[in-house]
Design a protein around this motif. Structure first.
Motif, PDB file in Angstrom:
ATOM      1  N   ALA A  84       0.835  -1.211   0.000  1.00 54.54           N
ATOM      2  CA  ALA A  84       0.000   0.000   0.000  1.00 54.54           C
ATOM      3  C   ALA A  84       0.866   1.256   0.000  1.00 54.54           C
ATOM      4  O   ALA A  84       0.551   2.241  -0.687  1.00 54.54           O
ATOM      5  N   LYS A  85       1.962   1.222   0.750  1.00 48.37           N
ATOM      6  CA  LYS A  85       2.874   2.378   0.799  1.00 48.37           C
ATOM      7  C   LYS A  85       3.554   2.606  -0.558  1.00 48.37           C
ATOM      8  O   LYS A  85       3.793   3.744  -0.953  1.00 48.37           O
ATOM      9  N   LEU A  86       3.865   1.511  -1.261  1.00 49.10           N
ATOM     10  CA  LEU A  86       4.489   1.643  -2.571  1.00 49.10           C
ATOM     11  C   LEU A  86       3.537   2.301  -3.564  1.00 49.10           C
ATOM     12  O   LEU A  86       3.945   3.160  -4.350  1.00 49.10           O
ATOM     13  N   VAL A  87       2.277   1.920  -3.527  1.00 42.74           N
ATOM     14  CA  VAL A  87       1.278   2.551  -4.398  1.00 42.74           C
ATOM     15  C   VAL A  87       1.154   4.027  -4.044  1.00 42.74           C
ATOM     16  O   VAL A  87       1.105   4.892  -4.931  1.00 42.74           O
ATOM     17  N   GLU A  88       1.135   4.328  -2.752  1.00 43.24           N
ATOM     18  CA  GLU A  88       1.058   5.717  -2.301  1.00 43.24           C
ATOM     19  C   GLU A  88       2.285   6.514  -2.748  1.00 43.24           C
ATOM     20  O   GLU A  88       2.162   7.662  -3.180  1.00 43.24           O
ATOM     21  N   LEU A  89       3.461   5.899  -2.678  1.00 45.45           N
ATOM     22  CA  LEU A  89       4.694   6.569  -3.103  1.00 45.45           C
ATOM     23  C   LEU A  89       4.675   6.853  -4.594  1.00 45.45           C
ATOM     24  O   LEU A  89       5.030   7.949  -5.027  1.00 45.45           O
ATOM     25  N   LYS A  90       4.246   5.887  -5.383  1.00 45.39           N
ATOM     26  CA  LYS A  90       4.239   6.067  -6.835  1.00 45.39           C
ATOM     27  C   LYS A  90       3.205   7.088  -7.289  1.00 45.39           C
ATOM     28  O   LYS A  90       3.331   7.656  -8.367  1.00 45.39           O
ATOM     29  N   ASN A  91       2.176   7.321  -6.479  1.00 46.42           N
ATOM     30  CA  ASN A  91       1.154   8.308  -6.830  1.00 46.42           C
ATOM     31  C   ASN A  91       1.574   9.745  -6.516  1.00 46.42           C
ATOM     32  O   ASN A  91       0.901  10.676  -6.938  1.00 46.42           O
ATOM     33  N   LEU A  92       2.651   9.924  -5.786  1.00 41.76           N
ATOM     34  CA  LEU A  92       3.121  11.272  -5.491  1.00 41.76           C
ATOM     35  C   LEU A  92       3.682  11.904  -6.763  1.00 41.76           C
ATOM     36  O   LEU A  92       4.280  11.240  -7.601  1.00 41.76           O
ATOM     37  N   SER A  93       3.507  13.227  -6.873  1.00 45.85           N
ATOM     38  CA  SER A  93       3.790  13.901  -8.137  1.00 45.85           C
ATOM     39  C   SER A  93       5.255  14.200  -8.399  1.00 45.85           C
ATOM     40  O   SER A  93       5.730  14.030  -9.509  1.00 45.85           O
TER      41      SER A  93
END
Length: 130
Positions: A84-93
């Motif tokens: 979940a953290k990896l998905v959150e990290l990749k969604n950062l601009s």
């Protein structure tokens, strides 16, 4: 009548008979030393002690950042909610927000440090985003 015969010396004979003066020998030695230094430092890869130390220090710092980044990536991936953290990290601009995310998570904090290193966090976020 007397005939005089002259024989022309060959190049090798002239070389064997040549006796340079001391000043010519000194100039030749000096110019050879200068040419050796110019060629050695210019094209031969010679460096002074100071520039060798700077290069070694920079290589050591880069190796330290790469190693710490690998530790950071390992810590991130072994965290309980890493997917979940990896998905959150990749969604950062942008990379600044990604670096802040890694720093806030504590993954870039190395043992013995009181605060996370920004270069480690940036390298870690780049490795995780790839």
């Amino acid at each position: 009548m007397t005939t005089v015969t002259t024989t022309k010396e060959t190049l090798f004979q002239r070389f064997d008979n040549y006796q340079p003066s001391k000043s010519i020998l000194l100039w030749a030695c000096g110019m050879t030393a200068v040419a050796t230094m110019v060629i050695g430092f210019g094209w031969g890869g010679w460096v002074t002690g100071g520039s060798a130390l700077k290069t070694a220090a920079a290589a050591g710092e880069l190796a330290k950042i790469e190693l710490a980044s690998a530790v950071c990536v390992d810590r991130f991936r072994t965290a309980p909610d890493s997917a979940a953290k990896l998905v959150e990290l990749k969604n950062l601009s942008d990379s600044y927000k990604k670096r802040q995310f890694i720093e806030a998570g504590g993954w870039a904090l190395m043992p013995g440090q009181s605060s996370p290193n920004g270069r480690i966090a940036e390298s870690c976020s780049a490795a995780l985003s790839a």
